[in-house]
Write a protein that holds these residues in place. Structure first.
Motif, mmCIF file in Angstrom:
data_model
loop_
_atom_site.group_PDB
_atom_site.id
_atom_site.type_symbol
_atom_site.label_atom_id
_atom_site.label_comp_id
_atom_site.label_asym_id
_atom_site.label_seq_id
_atom_site.Cartn_x
_atom_site.Cartn_y
_atom_site.Cartn_z
ATOM 1 N N GLU A 83 94.281 -6.875 -23.464
ATOM 2 C CA GLU A 83 94.980 -7.157 -22.215
ATOM 3 C C GLU A 83 96.116 -6.842 -22.109
ATOM 4 O O GLU A 83 96.966 -7.627 -22.892
ATOM 5 N N ILE A 84 96.856 -6.461 -21.146
ATOM 6 C CA ILE A 84 98.309 -6.399 -21.073
ATOM 7 C C ILE A 84 98.850 -7.476 -20.510
ATOM 8 O O ILE A 84 98.437 -7.886 -19.315
ATOM 9 N N THR A 98 101.916 -9.037 -18.419
ATOM 10 C CA THR A 98 103.176 -8.319 -17.888
ATOM 11 C C THR A 98 104.076 -9.424 -17.142
ATOM 12 O O THR A 98 105.139 -9.132 -16.622
ATOM 13 N N GLU A 113 106.474 -5.886 -21.633
ATOM 14 C CA GLU A 113 104.991 -5.967 -21.675
ATOM 15 C C GLU A 113 104.504 -5.938 -23.120
ATOM 16 O O GLU A 113 105.344 -5.375 -24.059
ATOM 17 N N PHE A 128 100.633 -6.377 -25.521
ATOM 18 C CA PHE A 128 99.048 -6.526 -25.363
ATOM 19 C C PHE A 128 98.628 -7.595 -26.185
ATOM 20 O O PHE A 128 99.188 -8.032 -27.188
ATOM 21 N N CYS A 183 96.394 0.781 -27.523
ATOM 22 C CA CYS A 183 97.806 -0.011 -26.992
ATOM 23 C C CYS A 183 97.877 1.099 -25.911
ATOM 24 O O CYS A 183 98.891 1.655 -25.758
ATOM 25 N N LEU A 184 96.591 0.977 -24.831
ATOM 26 C CA LEU A 184 96.982 1.968 -23.795
ATOM 27 C C LEU A 184 96.656 1.117 -22.577
ATOM 28 O O LEU A 184 95.538 0.243 -22.532
ATOM 29 N N ARG A 185 97.650 1.107 -21.604
ATOM 30 C CA ARG A 185 97.531 0.463 -20.515
ATOM 31 C C ARG A 185 96.048 0.608 -19.510
ATOM 32 O O ARG A 185 95.775 -0.418 -18.886
ATOM 33 N N ASP A 186 95.366 1.857 -19.608
ATOM 34 C CA ASP A 186 94.396 1.857 -18.524
ATOM 35 C C ASP A 186 93.550 2.931 -18.687
ATOM 36 O O ASP A 186 93.995 3.830 -19.570
ATOM 37 N N ALA A 204 95.721 6.498 -19.110
ATOM 38 C CA ALA A 204 96.296 6.422 -20.329
ATOM 39 C C ALA A 204 95.269 6.796 -21.455
ATOM 40 O O ALA A 204 95.766 7.391 -22.435
ATOM 41 N N ARG A 252 98.156 5.544 -31.118
ATOM 42 C CA ARG A 252 98.341 4.969 -30.175
ATOM 43 C C ARG A 252 97.548 3.528 -30.052
ATOM 44 O O ARG A 252 97.364 2.894 -29.128
#
Length: 130
Positions: free
Chosen positions: A41-42, A44, A62, A64, A97-100, A103, A116
């Motif tokens: 979960e990122i 922010t 930001e 994770f 480690c990818l936002r969405d 990505a 990543r």
């Protein structure tokens, strides 16, 4: 060149995973490799507990976060540590480690998902206090 796996990866079903602790086992000639995948979960906002409570000095936004299964709910973490005792250096939690999704798709299409992602030992103390 690294040796190729022996056969297809083993993906336990949910019932099997409850007694094994891992999501995938890849058998290599010398020793198997085990992974437990976690969806990150990122974070922010400064209200994230790691920032707001000062649990992780120097941590900036930001970042994770992944959640491990609570001990009263699952033996997963202990099972992974047991596997690592049998196969040192071969058992990992893994999280991209990818936002969405875009990505992830981009990383997948460029064969960079592994680079990543974070891999870490279940036995390694990664707590903020340790």
């Amino acid at each position: 060149m690294a040796p190729a796996p022996v056969g297809a990866p083993i993906f336990p079903n949910l019932v099997q995973e409850a007694t094994l602790g891992y999501d995938v086992q890849i058998n290599f000639p010398a020793v198997p490799l085990f992974f437990q995948y976690k969806l990150p979960e990122i974070m922010t906002r400064a209200s994230a507990s790691e920032i707001a409570n000062g649990k992780c000095p120097g941590l900036t936004l930001e970042f994770f976060r992944i959640a491990l299964m609570r001990q009263d709910v699952s033996d997963q973490h202990r099972l992974l540590i047991d596997w690592e005792g049998r196969y040192p250096g071969q058992v990992f939690y893994a999280a991209p480690c990818l936002r969405d999704s875009p990505a992830f798709n981009s990383a997948y299409n460029t064969a960079s998902v592994v680079s990543r992602s974070i891999l870490f030992s279940p036995a390694e103390d990664r707590s903020a206090s340790g």
